[in-house]
Structure formats: C-alpha cells, structure tokens
Design a protein around this motif. Structure first.
Motif, PDB file in Angstrom:
ATOM      1  N   GLY A 128       0.786  -1.226   0.000  1.00 24.90           N
ATOM      2  CA  GLY A 128       0.000   0.000   0.000  1.00 24.90           C
ATOM      3  C   GLY A 128       0.816   1.274   0.000  1.00 24.90           C
ATOM      4  N   ILE A 129       2.116   1.173   0.224  1.00 24.86           N
ATOM      5  CA  ILE A 129       2.987   2.361   0.243  1.00 24.86           C
ATOM      6  C   ILE A 129       3.524   2.601  -1.163  1.00 24.86           C
ATOM      7  CG2 ILE A 129       5.173   3.283   1.114  1.00 24.86           C
ATOM      8  CD1 ILE A 129       4.573   1.993   3.764  1.00 24.86           C
ATOM      9  N   THR A 130       3.428   3.824  -1.624  1.00 26.19           N
ATOM     10  CA  THR A 130       3.853   4.148  -2.983  1.00 26.19           C
ATOM     11  C   THR A 130       5.357   3.978  -3.144  1.00 26.19           C
ATOM     12  OG1 THR A 130       4.071   6.478  -2.371  1.00 26.19           O
ATOM     13  CG2 THR A 130       1.976   5.777  -3.315  1.00 26.19           C
ATOM     14  N   GLY A 131       5.773   3.753  -4.386  1.00 24.46           N
ATOM     15  CA  GLY A 131       7.171   3.446  -4.664  1.00 24.46           C
ATOM     16  C   GLY A 131       8.050   4.627  -4.964  1.00 24.46           C
ATOM     17  N   ARG A 132       7.600   5.827  -4.711  1.00 23.24           N
ATOM     18  CA  ARG A 132       8.438   7.004  -4.970  1.00 23.24           C
ATOM     19  C   ARG A 132       8.472   7.910  -3.743  1.00 23.24           C
ATOM     20  NH1 ARG A 132      10.095   7.868 -10.089  1.00 23.24           N
ATOM     21  NH2 ARG A 132       9.182   6.595 -11.719  1.00 23.24           N
ATOM     22  N   PRO A 133       9.666   8.420  -3.415  1.00 19.65           N
ATOM     23  CA  PRO A 133      10.960   8.213  -4.069  1.00 19.65           C
ATOM     24  C   PRO A 133      11.460   6.790  -3.837  1.00 19.65           C
ATOM     25  CG  PRO A 133      11.305   9.334  -2.005  1.00 19.65           C
ATOM     26  CD  PRO A 133       9.812   9.241  -2.187  1.00 19.65           C
ATOM     27  N   SER A 134      12.495   6.392  -4.561  1.00 17.21           N
ATOM     28  CA  SER A 134      12.993   5.037  -4.351  1.00 17.21           C
ATOM     29  C   SER A 134      14.493   4.970  -4.607  1.00 17.21           C
ATOM     30  CB  SER A 134      12.273   4.048  -5.266  1.00 17.21           C
ATOM     31  OG  SER A 134      12.620   4.266  -6.619  1.00 17.21           O
ATOM     32  N   TRP A 135      15.106   4.024  -3.929  1.00 20.32           N
ATOM     33  CA  TRP A 135      16.503   3.642  -4.155  1.00 20.32           C
ATOM     34  C   TRP A 135      16.503   2.116  -4.104  1.00 20.32           C
ATOM     35  CZ3 TRP A 135      20.678   2.127  -0.496  1.00 20.32           C
ATOM     36  CH2 TRP A 135      21.930   2.092  -1.118  1.00 20.32           C
ATOM     37  N   PRO A 136      16.020   1.471  -5.170  1.00 21.68           N
ATOM     38  CA  PRO A 136      15.728   0.044  -5.112  1.00 21.68           C
ATOM     39  C   PRO A 136      16.978  -0.811  -4.971  1.00 21.68           C
ATOM     40  CG  PRO A 136      15.484   0.870  -7.345  1.00 21.68           C
ATOM     41  CD  PRO A 136      15.706   2.060  -6.477  1.00 21.68           C
ATOM     42  N   PRO A 137      16.832  -2.006  -4.384  1.00 21.07           N
ATOM     43  CA  PRO A 137      17.983  -2.910  -4.224  1.00 21.07           C
ATOM     44  C   PRO A 137      18.566  -3.300  -5.573  1.00 21.07           C
ATOM     45  CG  PRO A 137      16.112  -3.644  -2.901  1.00 21.07           C
ATOM     46  CD  PRO A 137      15.601  -2.567  -3.807  1.00 21.07           C
ATOM     47  N   ARG A 138      19.869  -3.418  -5.615  1.00 17.43           N
ATOM     48  CA  ARG A 138      20.563  -3.883  -6.810  1.00 17.43           C
ATOM     49  C   ARG A 138      21.957  -4.320  -6.376  1.00 17.43           C
ATOM     50  NH1 ARG A 138      20.883   1.340  -6.192  1.00 17.43           N
ATOM     51  NH2 ARG A 138      22.671   2.577  -6.837  1.00 17.43           N
ATOM     52  N   PRO A 139      22.561  -5.250  -7.080  1.00 13.26           N
ATOM     53  CA  PRO A 139      23.878  -5.758  -6.675  1.00 13.26           C
ATOM     54  C   PRO A 139      25.004  -4.815  -7.072  1.00 13.26           C
ATOM     55  CG  PRO A 139      23.123  -6.909  -8.629  1.00 13.26           C
ATOM     56  CD  PRO A 139      21.995  -5.997  -8.213  1.00 13.26           C
ATOM     57  N   ALA A 140      24.964  -3.606  -6.553  1.00 12.22           N
ATOM     58  CA  ALA A 140      25.977  -2.606  -6.895  1.00 12.22           C
ATOM     59  C   ALA A 140      27.306  -2.959  -6.231  1.00 12.22           C
ATOM     60  CB  ALA A 140      25.516  -1.226  -6.445  1.00 12.22           C
ATOM     61  N   ALA A 141      28.376  -2.579  -6.887  1.00 15.37           N
ATOM     62  CA  ALA A 141      29.700  -2.746  -6.295  1.00 15.37           C
ATOM     63  C   ALA A 141      29.834  -1.782  -5.123  1.00 15.37           C
ATOM     64  CB  ALA A 141      30.776  -2.471  -7.335  1.00 15.37           C
ATOM     65  N   LEU A 142      30.335  -2.272  -4.031  1.00 18.00           N
ATOM     66  CA  LEU A 142      30.525  -1.447  -2.842  1.00 18.00           C
ATOM     67  C   LEU A 142      32.017  -1.263  -2.593  1.00 18.00           C
ATOM     68  CD1 LEU A 142      27.923  -3.111  -0.434  1.00 18.00           C
ATOM     69  CD2 LEU A 142      27.595  -1.151  -1.940  1.00 18.00           C
ATOM     70  N   GLY A 143      32.423  -0.017  -2.458  1.00 20.80           N
ATOM     71  CA  GLY A 143      33.804   0.230  -2.061  1.00 20.80           C
ATOM     72  C   GLY A 143      34.822   0.123  -3.165  1.00 20.80           C
ATOM     73  N   ASN A 144      34.415   0.283  -4.447  1.00 24.92           N
ATOM     74  CA  ASN A 144      35.416   0.315  -5.509  1.00 24.92           C
ATOM     75  C   ASN A 144      36.342   1.503  -5.288  1.00 24.92           C
ATOM     76  OD1 ASN A 144      34.553  -1.939  -6.796  1.00 24.92           O
ATOM     77  ND2 ASN A 144      33.422  -0.887  -8.414  1.00 24.92           N
ATOM     78  N   GLY A 145      37.644   1.244  -5.256  1.00 24.62           N
ATOM     79  CA  GLY A 145      38.594   2.304  -4.947  1.00 24.62           C
ATOM     80  C   GLY A 145      38.723   2.550  -3.466  1.00 24.62           C
ATOM     81  N   LEU A 146      38.161   1.645  -2.648  1.00 24.63           N
ATOM     82  CA  LEU A 146      38.208   1.810  -1.197  1.00 24.63           C
ATOM     83  C   LEU A 146      39.648   1.743  -0.714  1.00 24.63           C
ATOM     84  CD1 LEU A 146      36.178   1.859   1.289  1.00 24.63           C
ATOM     85  CD2 LEU A 146      36.576  -0.594   1.421  1.00 24.63           C
ATOM     86  N   PRO A 147      40.118   2.764   0.019  1.00 27.66           N
ATOM     87  CA  PRO A 147      41.478   2.688   0.552  1.00 27.66           C
ATOM     88  C   PRO A 147      41.533   1.718   1.714  1.00 27.66           C
ATOM     89  CG  PRO A 147      40.404   4.665   1.355  1.00 27.66           C
ATOM     90  CD  PRO A 147      39.441   4.007   0.391  1.00 27.66           C
ATOM     91  N   THR A 148      42.664   1.046   1.862  1.00 34.09           N
ATOM     92  CA  THR A 148      42.840   0.230   3.054  1.00 34.09           C
ATOM     93  C   THR A 148      43.102   1.149   4.222  1.00 34.09           C
ATOM     94  OG1 THR A 148      45.158  -0.023   2.444  1.00 34.09           O
ATOM     95  CG2 THR A 148      43.671  -1.830   1.890  1.00 34.09           C
ATOM     96  N   ALA A 149      42.610   0.771   5.402  1.00 35.47           N
ATOM     97  CA  ALA A 149      42.719   1.630   6.574  1.00 35.47           C
ATOM     98  C   ALA A 149      44.096   1.512   7.193  1.00 35.47           C
ATOM     99  CB  ALA A 149      41.658   1.240   7.608  1.00 35.47           C
ATOM    100  N   ALA A 150      44.612   2.637   7.662  1.00 30.38           N
ATOM    101  CA  ALA A 150      45.903   2.620   8.349  1.00 30.38           C
ATOM    102  C   ALA A 150      45.753   1.948   9.697  1.00 30.38           C
ATOM    103  CB  ALA A 150      46.430   4.042   8.520  1.00 30.38           C
ATOM    104  N   ARG A 151      46.630   0.975   9.967  1.00 27.81           N
ATOM    105  CA  ARG A 151      46.631   0.370  11.284  1.00 27.81           C
ATOM    106  C   ARG A 151      47.506   1.188  12.209  1.00 27.81           C
ATOM    107  NH1 ARG A 151      47.621  -6.050  10.208  1.00 27.81           N
ATOM    108  NH2 ARG A 151      46.144  -6.294   8.489  1.00 27.81           N
ATOM    109  N   GLY A 152      47.213   1.049  13.485  1.00 27.32           N
ATOM    110  CA  GLY A 152      47.998   1.776  14.454  1.00 27.32           C
ATOM    111  C   GLY A 152      47.195   2.883  15.071  1.00 27.32           C
ATOM    112  N   GLY A 153      47.842   3.770  15.767  1.00 29.33           N
ATOM    113  CA  GLY A 153      47.153   4.793  16.526  1.00 29.33           C
ATOM    114  C   GLY A 153      46.932   4.270  17.908  1.00 29.33           C
ATOM    115  N   GLY A 154      46.499   3.019  18.004  1.00 25.76           N
ATOM    116  CA  GLY A 154      46.465   2.282  19.248  1.00 25.76           C
ATOM    117  C   GLY A 154      45.657   2.904  20.336  1.00 25.76           C
ATOM    118  N   GLU A 155      45.820   2.349  21.508  1.00 27.64           N
ATOM    119  CA  GLU A 155      45.185   2.894  22.697  1.00 27.64           C
ATOM    120  C   GLU A 155      45.674   4.319  22.874  1.00 27.64           C
ATOM    121  OE1 GLU A 155      43.075   1.114  24.361  1.00 27.64           O
ATOM    122  OE2 GLU A 155      42.702   2.384  26.098  1.00 27.64           O
TER     123      GLU A 155
END
Length: 537
Positions: A416-443
């Motif tokens: 019963g809820i209208t479909g607009r606006p929408s951001w429908p599910p799709r198998p989009a690539a996530l994190g293309n070009g994602l930088p690896t996180a720097a480790r460290g900094g620590g406690e």
C-alpha cells in the motif's frame, strides 16, 4: 549522481582537537555560503546540533531540510582520536542513546561519538521529526488473517499512513531514501573537518553505510557494520526465502538453547516437538477474558485500524496461524525465556500467553517515517496478491513449520505504500577504490604514531541468531566489499549494542570491534565469537 556534497560549516567544541570553527566547500558548480552549526548542551551528557542539507542532493539549490546531530564527547579530549559517526538504526539514534547510554558509552574512551539521525527522525521535541498523523498498521494482521479482503484492508491502512507522512513531511518526503542519507553522512564528515569518515552503522545504519560505500568509497577511513540488511538482493522472492530460512534455523537454535539450559520451563521436552503437538491440537483454549489472535481486522480507516485487542470470551481459541505468529515473535533471542514459558503453559492447557505474544500491537500516533524509508529502499514495488500466494507456496516448502509465515510480515510492511521516491535494491559494487585503513594509533594512552601498515577499511559483524537481518544476506554484503573483514558471532541483531546495555564490556565481539575502530586491526580470519547474550539469559 552528485558525488561531492555541499560542505556545511561547523562550530566545533574543544572536544574535537584541531577542527576549525568553520569549514566550507561546495558541490562543483554551486557556491555554498558557510553555514555555522552550533553545538549546545542538551542533557544526558550530550551536545546537540542541527545540519541543513538539500532535500535532494541531485538538486543542491532546491528546498532544504534539517537533520539532528548529537555528540558524546571523548572522556579525555586531549588524547582522543577525533569523531566516530554512529547510526544505531533505531527509530531515533539520539533518543535511544539517551535511554540506554551504556550501549555506546565505551566508545567515548577513544572518540567524540557523533550520532546522526536519518531524515524525518529527530531527538525528543525536535522540529526535524516528521509526525505522521495516521498510525502504521502491524504487519502481523496479514499473518493472522488470510484472504484478499484482509490484504486489501491492510493496503488501505498502510496507504493512509503513507499519505499522512507525505502531508506532514511536505517537500522533504522526496528525500526519504538512503541514497540521500549517505550524502548527509558525507556532509557531516565535511562539517567535522575530516578528510575521511569513521563510521559505525548498526541495523538500518548499515544500509546507510552500504550507500556511502557505493557513493563515496575513497572517503572511508574505517567502517563497522552490524545487523546488515542486504540491499544488493533485488529479487523480492529471494529476500523472502532468506527470512523464512533464517526463522526456521532460529527455531532449531531456540530448541538447542532450551535443551541445554538448566531450568528451561519445557524441562526435558523438545521445543520443536512441543510446537508440533500444539499445531496438531489447534485451536487451543486461551481461557476466559484473554486476548485472542486470528480475528478479522477492520477494513475501515481510523484510529483503531483493526489492531486493538479485544477480550476473548470462554471457548475462544488460538488457531494454528496464531501459534506460529506467537513463536515468530518469541524467536528473538531476548524473548526466548518468555517463549519457553508460553509454550509450556500452552502444552499444559492454557495458551493465553501465546495469544498475547501473537496479538498485533496497539497503533501509536503520531507515527514516524521509518517504514516509508524502508519501503523506498527495499520494496518500492510490492507483488500483487496472486503472485504473493505463489511465493508463499514456495516458502511453505522451504520452511514448513514457522518460516513460511515471515513472508506476510515482510510484504505487510510495504503493502500500500507508494514506490516514490525510491533507491531500489541492486547488486551494486561497494567500495570500488576503497582505501585500506591505516593500522595503528592504538590505545590513546600509548601516544604512539600510527604505523604505515594498511588493513581492511570495513569490518562486517554477522550474527548467527540475527532474525531481522539474516546472516546469509550480511555475508553477501561483505563479499561485495573489497577486502572486507568479517567477524561472526553467536548472538543476534544489534549484538554490540545489546552487550553494552547488559554491561558485558570485555566480550570477544566488543573487544575486536574496538581494536578495529581504534587501531585498524581486523580480527583474524575465521574468527567466531561466542553467544555472550544467550549465555546469560
């Protein structure tokens, strides 16, 4: 698609060292005047602010709306690591933190914890909150009452809720998608003066995280996602199957928990066998004056929406659908003890406790826009009644005891809820070009500089007992994120937050999440944390 946000300036307190009082930037081709966001003390140890953002980031010069922010300052600002942006996925992140600060307060050992409300949801008394005048109907109505008349009545009541939200939100309704919220998160990042986002997204907050990974992968520093709904599964049928199978597995887990727990009300009886016996004996007596599920909901609109419980007279009973709905409600791990007691009582001849668990909730007005947001993101197109019956027949084959009925709940949220606006599910690539996180900094107390060691930027927590966001879907999300680390655990939905509320501080799960967020150190491959919450129930 806009990939750079308008930068909104922020007046930031000393609790975030090194951040200027005003920061500004702009969408290419658009000049944005600096807008100061002032933080003020708002009780419960929090500081609050508001941020003005475009209703539609594809039209940054169009109408604007506001989102609520709150901040839990780091306990030692001079040694803190800067901001960690958090969305708990609750109706209101800020109000949830006010009610249960222990869920997240440990993060303030290292960070200024910045809570972000999604559009249309706000802190208590906030003008940012959209108040829908018509309550949203409980999807359990569809589970309890089959037939096309009940389907149409539920659709009408959900449509009335949706219309009231559109009226209350005005132009801002057009911005109710996670695509827009991801841009809001990037505006928050910029307003905090951070080149990259450090983020904790739980439940629906993990949907916002997926959107951010799709739109702004190069702006991610570290991200922990838990209770992860799979926004990459476009097929409604497959999503329904995942939920049905998860419920069936959860029933087995409940049986094993009860069998291994001293003092379980079912004694030495097998919980699944008890359930099978009750289904064979249905309908079950609930006793005089008890509430009974399985009644025909009202077809009319108005305050009742067919959901109000009515007292049952002598001889009224709980049918097989009501039994299954009650069990589904009780399969959330927090309710396992309650479910065991109700099954035991029903087996002894009184199903009143099961009936109470099955009864749809009393409508609450004003309602919020959270359901509308979910439907815009996950089900802008709802299958018709006949098509759904074919889907349900398949669910009965795959999950014959209880899981098959979850499909009606999922469909009932959006029917019963209208479909607009929408951001429908799709198998989009996530994190293309994602930088690896720097480790460290620590406690922070170590005071050491971050080492130039790189690691995964995203950690995905997957709960074995997560009934709301099935583990299979969360694993698929993790598989779409390059080099994402995975942390499996034996608890359910929102385990990190629930462990904090239960004052379980140094658990396997929380310790590894902290090590990742603080130091960038992911858990070792194939790490599995035990079920800490089920162990104490």
């Amino acid at each position: 698609m806009i990939r750079a946000t308008a930068v909104l300036a922020a007046a930031v307190c000393a609790s975030v060292p090194g951040v200027p009082a005003a920061v500004s930037a702009s969408v290419p081709g658009v000049t944005a005047a600096p807008v100061h966001v002032a933080w003020w003390g708002c009780g419960d140890g929090l500081e609050c602010a508001k941020l003005s953002v475009p209703v539609d980031w594809a039209r940054p010069r169009g109408p604007r709306t506001e989102i609520d922010l709150a901040r839990m300052p780091a306990r030692d600002p001079a040694r803190g690591l800067g901001p960690l942006v958090v969305s708990t996925g609750a109706e209101s992140t800020v109000q949830g933190v006010r009610a249960r600060p222990d869920a997240v307060s440990e993060l303030a050992r290292w960070f200024d914890v910045v809570f972000v409300e999604p559009r249309g949801i706000g802190d208590r008394g906030s003008a940012a909150t959209v108040r829908c005048s018509v309550p949203q109907p409980d999807p359990r109505r569809l589970q309890l009452t089959p037939g096309p008349a009940a389907w149409r009545a539920h659709a009408r009541d959900n449509a009335a809720y949706d219309r009231s939200c559109r009226i209350a939100a005005g132009p801002a309704y057009a911005g109710l998608t996670s695509w827009q919220v991801a841009h809001d998160l990037d505006a928050v990042r910029a307003a905090l003066g951070q080149p990259r986002l450090r983020y904790f997204g739980n439940a629906y907050g993990a949907v916002f995280g997926q959107a951010y990974l799709e739109l702004f992968p190069r702006r991610v520093e570290r991200m922990y996602l838990e209770g992860v709904p799979d926004h990459g599964q476009p097929g409604v049928g497959r999503r329904l199957i995942a939920h049905a199978r998860a419920a069936e597995r959860q029933l087995t887990a409940f049986r094993d928990w009860c069998a291994g727990r001293l003092g379980c009300p079912l004694g030495g009886d097998d919980a699944v066998e008890v359930l099978d016996g009750l289904l064979e004996r249905a309908p079950l007596p609930t006793g005089p004056g008890r509430a009974v599920a399985g009644r025909q909901p009202s077809a009319g609109l108005g305050p009742a929406l067919g959901d109000r419980q009515t007292p049952a007279g002598p001889g009224q009973a709980l049918d097989s659908r009501g039994i299954v709905v009650a069990v589904l409600a009780g399969l959330v791990p927090q309710r396992w003890p309650e479910l065991a007691r109700a099954l035991s009582a029903a087996d002894a001849g009184d199903a009143s406790a099961l009936a109470a668990m099955a009864a749809p909730g009393r409508p609450v007005a004003p309602a919020t826009v959270t359901r509308a947001l979910h439907c815009h993101d996950f089900m802008p197109a709802v299958p018709g009644y006949r098509r759904f019956l074919a889907m349900e027949s398949r669910l009965r084959e795959l999950a014959p005891r209880v899981g098959w009925l979850t499909g009606r709940y999922e469909i009932g949220r959006c029917l019963g809820i209208t479909g607009r606006p929408s951001w429908p599910p799709r198998p989009a690539a996530l994190g293309n070009g994602l930088p690896t996180a720097a480790r460290g900094g620590g406690e922070p107390s170590a005071g050491a500089a971050a080492r130039a060691v790189r690691g995964p930027a995203v950690l995905v927590g997957i709960g074995r007992l997560d009934l709301e966001s099935p583990a299979s879907g969360a694993a698929r999300v993790a598989g779409r994120i390059p080099e994402a680390a995975v942390l499996r655990h034996g608890d359910g939905h929102g385990a990190y937050l629930h462990q904090g509320t239960a004052k379980l501080r140094a658990t396997c799960l929380r310790s590894r999440v902290h090590d990742f967020l603080v130091n960038g150190t992911p858990p070792r491959a194939r790490t599995r944390c035990p079920g800490e919450l089920t162990a104490v129930r």
